[in-house]
Design a protein around this motif. Structure first.
Motif, PDB file in Angstrom:
ATOM      1  N   LEU A 160       0.817  -1.212   0.000  1.00 23.13           N
ATOM      2  CA  LEU A 160       0.000   0.000   0.000  1.00 23.13           C
ATOM      3  C   LEU A 160       0.852   1.265   0.000  1.00 23.13           C
ATOM      4  CD1 LEU A 160      -2.596  -1.122   2.717  1.00 23.13           C
ATOM      5  CD2 LEU A 160      -2.773  -1.343   0.220  1.00 23.13           C
ATOM      6  N   ASN A 161       2.174   1.090   0.104  1.00 19.93           N
ATOM      7  CA  ASN A 161       3.110   2.208   0.186  1.00 19.93           C
ATOM      8  C   ASN A 161       2.794   3.115   1.376  1.00 19.93           C
ATOM      9  OD1 ASN A 161       5.417   3.565  -0.695  1.00 19.93           O
ATOM     10  ND2 ASN A 161       4.230   5.041  -1.891  1.00 19.93           N
ATOM     11  N   LEU A 162       2.364   2.473   2.485  1.00 13.63           N
ATOM     12  CA  LEU A 162       1.972   3.230   3.667  1.00 13.63           C
ATOM     13  C   LEU A 162       2.786   2.850   4.897  1.00 13.63           C
ATOM     14  CD1 LEU A 162      -1.917   3.172   3.263  1.00 13.63           C
ATOM     15  CD2 LEU A 162      -0.376   5.084   2.801  1.00 13.63           C
ATOM     16  N   ALA A 163       2.839   1.562   5.241  1.00 11.82           N
ATOM     17  CA  ALA A 163       3.523   1.131   6.463  1.00 11.82           C
ATOM     18  C   ALA A 163       5.022   1.402   6.369  1.00 11.82           C
ATOM     19  CB  ALA A 163       3.280  -0.360   6.707  1.00 11.82           C
ATOM     20  N   PRO A 164       5.609   2.024   7.402  1.00 12.94           N
ATOM     21  CA  PRO A 164       7.054   2.269   7.390  1.00 12.94           C
ATOM     22  C   PRO A 164       7.821   0.949   7.305  1.00 12.94           C
ATOM     23  CG  PRO A 164       5.993   3.543   9.124  1.00 12.94           C
ATOM     24  CD  PRO A 164       4.972   2.559   8.621  1.00 12.94           C
ATOM     25  N   THR A 165       8.497   0.730   6.222  1.00 12.96           N
ATOM     26  CA  THR A 165       9.242  -0.511   6.006  1.00 12.96           C
ATOM     27  C   THR A 165      10.626  -0.169   5.444  1.00 12.96           C
ATOM     28  OG1 THR A 165       7.976  -0.703   3.936  1.00 12.96           O
ATOM     29  CG2 THR A 165       7.301  -2.101   5.768  1.00 12.96           C
ATOM     30  N   ALA A 166      10.680   0.189   4.181  1.00 11.18           N
ATOM     31  CA  ALA A 166      11.972   0.574   3.600  1.00 11.18           C
ATOM     32  C   ALA A 166      12.541   1.809   4.289  1.00 11.18           C
ATOM     33  CB  ALA A 166      11.814   0.832   2.103  1.00 11.18           C
ATOM     34  N   SER A 167      11.665   2.729   4.708  1.00 10.39           N
ATOM     35  CA  SER A 167      12.149   3.956   5.341  1.00 10.39           C
ATOM     36  C   SER A 167      12.788   3.681   6.697  1.00 10.39           C
ATOM     37  CB  SER A 167      11.007   4.970   5.496  1.00 10.39           C
ATOM     38  OG  SER A 167       9.957   4.430   6.279  1.00 10.39           O
ATOM     39  N   THR A 168      12.192   2.786   7.490  1.00  8.75           N
ATOM     40  CA  THR A 168      12.788   2.468   8.789  1.00  8.75           C
ATOM     41  C   THR A 168      14.054   1.637   8.627  1.00  8.75           C
ATOM     42  OG1 THR A 168      11.154   0.674   8.950  1.00  8.75           O
ATOM     43  CG2 THR A 168      10.697   2.696  10.183  1.00  8.75           C
ATOM     44  N   THR A 169      14.088   0.800   7.586  1.00  9.25           N
ATOM     45  CA  THR A 169      15.318   0.061   7.302  1.00  9.25           C
ATOM     46  C   THR A 169      16.445   1.028   6.972  1.00  9.25           C
ATOM     47  OG1 THR A 169      14.102  -1.871   6.498  1.00  9.25           O
ATOM     48  CG2 THR A 169      16.386  -1.649   5.780  1.00  9.25           C
ATOM     49  N   ALA A 170      16.129   2.074   6.199  1.00  6.37           N
ATOM     50  CA  ALA A 170      17.130   3.086   5.845  1.00  6.37           C
ATOM     51  C   ALA A 170      17.620   3.821   7.093  1.00  6.37           C
ATOM     52  CB  ALA A 170      16.542   4.067   4.840  1.00  6.37           C
ATOM     53  N   GLN A 171      16.706   4.161   7.998  1.00  6.60           N
ATOM     54  CA  GLN A 171      17.102   4.836   9.240  1.00  6.60           C
ATOM     55  C   GLN A 171      18.031   3.952  10.066  1.00  6.60           C
ATOM     56  OE1 GLN A 171      13.324   5.599  11.089  1.00  6.60           O
ATOM     57  NE2 GLN A 171      13.116   7.632  10.181  1.00  6.60           N
ATOM     58  N   LEU A 172      17.652   2.694  10.190  1.00  4.32           N
ATOM     59  CA  LEU A 172      18.442   1.755  10.981  1.00  4.32           C
ATOM     60  C   LEU A 172      19.846   1.594  10.396  1.00  4.32           C
ATOM     61  CD1 LEU A 172      18.352  -0.238  13.374  1.00  4.32           C
ATOM     62  CD2 LEU A 172      17.583  -1.981  11.759  1.00  4.32           C
ATOM     63  N   ALA A 173      19.921   1.465   9.074  1.00  2.00           N
ATOM     64  CA  ALA A 173      21.213   1.309   8.421  1.00  2.00           C
ATOM     65  C   ALA A 173      22.067   2.564   8.565  1.00  2.00           C
ATOM     66  CB  ALA A 173      21.017   0.972   6.944  1.00  2.00           C
ATOM     67  N   MET A 174      21.445   3.733   8.484  1.00  3.34           N
ATOM     68  CA  MET A 174      22.192   4.972   8.661  1.00  3.34           C
ATOM     69  C   MET A 174      22.743   5.058  10.077  1.00  3.34           C
ATOM     70  SD  MET A 174      23.277   7.706   7.108  1.00  3.34           S
ATOM     71  CE  MET A 174      22.218   8.241   5.743  1.00  3.34           C
ATOM     72  N   GLY A 175      21.949   4.636  11.049  1.00  2.00           N
ATOM     73  CA  GLY A 175      22.427   4.613  12.431  1.00  2.00           C
ATOM     74  C   GLY A 175      23.611   3.683  12.591  1.00  2.00           C
ATOM     75  N   ASP A 176      23.540   2.510  11.957  1.00  2.00           N
ATOM     76  CA  ASP A 176      24.664   1.573  12.015  1.00  2.00           C
ATOM     77  C   ASP A 176      25.902   2.173  11.356  1.00  2.00           C
ATOM     78  OD1 ASP A 176      23.202  -0.336  13.356  1.00  2.00           O
ATOM     79  OD2 ASP A 176      22.743  -1.514  11.562  1.00  2.00           O
ATOM     80  N   ALA A 177      25.702   2.870  10.243  1.00  2.61           N
ATOM     81  CA  ALA A 177      26.834   3.486   9.543  1.00  2.61           C
ATOM     82  C   ALA A 177      27.509   4.537  10.431  1.00  2.61           C
ATOM     83  CB  ALA A 177      26.362   4.119   8.234  1.00  2.61           C
ATOM     84  N   LEU A 178      26.709   5.314  11.142  1.00  2.00           N
ATOM     85  CA  LEU A 178      27.269   6.302  12.068  1.00  2.00           C
ATOM     86  C   LEU A 178      28.054   5.613  13.177  1.00  2.00           C
ATOM     87  CD1 LEU A 178      24.237   8.746  12.421  1.00  2.00           C
ATOM     88  CD2 LEU A 178      26.460   9.311  11.409  1.00  2.00           C
ATOM     89  N   ALA A 179      27.467   4.568  13.751  1.00  2.00           N
ATOM     90  CA  ALA A 179      28.124   3.867  14.855  1.00  2.00           C
ATOM     91  C   ALA A 179      29.453   3.263  14.425  1.00  2.00           C
ATOM     92  CB  ALA A 179      27.194   2.781  15.411  1.00  2.00           C
TER      93      ALA A 179
END
Length: 333
Positions: A160-179
């Protein structure tokens, strides 16, 4: 009442797998796009986080909040002091946890989370640095931020292009990259990681020393080279380790005799009763320092197919013995 899966026809199996594969493909594509967009703002974010005299305060609402908690935990466990503050609770007193020397890492895909954005003017008045992880570089959050990390994705994996899925994965990966970038810049070592994980398996492997698990003093089975076979057997039986060290007058190990040696001699038909320890022992026993990691003792046992390692001091004198059972009790292996 039937279970929810009871009504799934067998013909739907293909669609289930197709959707799963599509989800993974969409999220993989999102991460690849994220990697290709990394540039100067990411480096600036790392520089600011390294220079922060205080803590990194992670904030986010909803799914971004769940991701934020994980990012805070990863940062804290890899050398960057960090914790999560819920934006809604911050508006009702928890903002007192944030001090002028801190840096706020704010997560919001839309960049328009009201609970988060209401805090932005207050944070700016406090002089708190703000790094934003958002999917909309032109959002209110981005306009208030000192550094903006673009976490936008072409679409969500949700059909439905509604539930946060790819966007939260991107946030999580960016956090890992920072760490990861921060731990490397700090020269963070496995020993440092172990100190923040003392209760875990890695912590035990990297913090437990041989001296912490070895048998010492009267518990160490040892005989002199002239000891007869009977004396050798009594010492092995009394200490219950299936081995005895043979030591010289200075206490330095000359050899070792084990249950395995006994079995092999008997199977070969040897008459052991007239032999002394020097004749029975296997010379050149494996030794280790008391200050070595217990994990190193475990590796030596595995590499040489043995169950005990003798422990010596700087002069080469026998000070202990570590048995595989000791390592298992300490949960090193």
């Amino acid at each position: 009442m039937s279970s929810p899966s009871a009504g799934l026809p067998a013909a739907a199996d293909g669609r289930v797998l197709a959707l799963a594969r599509e989800t993974l493909a969409i999220e993989a594509q999102a991460l690849q796009g994220l990697a290709e967009r990394l540039d100067a703002p990411f480096v600036e974010a790392v520089r600011r986080m390294l220079a922060t005299p205080g803590r990194v305060i992670v904030m986010g609402m909803g799914k971004s909040g769940h991701v934020g908690r994980k990012i805070a935990a990863t940062l804290a466990s890899t050398g960057t002091p960090a914790f999560f503050v819920h934006p809604a609770e911050a508006s009702h007193g928890d903002l007192g946890m944030v001090t002028a020397g801190d840096l706020v890492l704010a997560l919001s895909n839309s960049g328009e989370s009201s609970e988060l954005n209401v805090l932005l003017p207050v944070l700016k008045r406090q002089g708190v640095a703000l790094v934003a992880l958002t999917g909309r570089p032109g959002s209110s959050l981005a306009r208030h931020a000192d550094v903006v990390l673009d976490c936008s994705v072409p679409r969500e994996a949700c059909p439905l292009n509604l539930a946060p899925t790819a966007s939260t994965t991107a946030q999580l990966a960016m956090g890992d990259a920072l760490a990861v970038a921060l731990l490397d810049a700090r020269g963070f070592r496995p020993e440092d990681f172990a100190r923040s994980h003392p209760g875990g398996a890695l912590g035990r492997r990297l913090l437990t020393l041989v001296r912490d698990v070895m048998r010492a003093g009267a518990d160490v089975p040892r005989v002199v080279p002239e000891a007869g076979f009977s004396a050798l057997m009594r010492e092995m039986s009394a200490k219950g380790l299936g081995a005895a060290a043979v030591v010289d007058a200075a206490g330095r190990p000359l050899g070792i005799f084990t249950d395995g040696d006994l079995r092999r001699r008997i199977e070969a038909g040897a008459d052991l009763r007239g032999l002394d320890a020097r004749a029975l022992m296997t010379p050149g026993p494996r030794t280790i320092s008391a200050d070595a990691l217990a994990a190193d003792a475990a590796q030596a046992m595995e590499r040489h197919a043995i169950t005990s390692v003798l422990v010596t001091d700087g002069s080469g004198a026998l000070v202990g013995i570590v048995h595989i059972g000791d390592l298992m009790r300490a949960k090193v292996i």
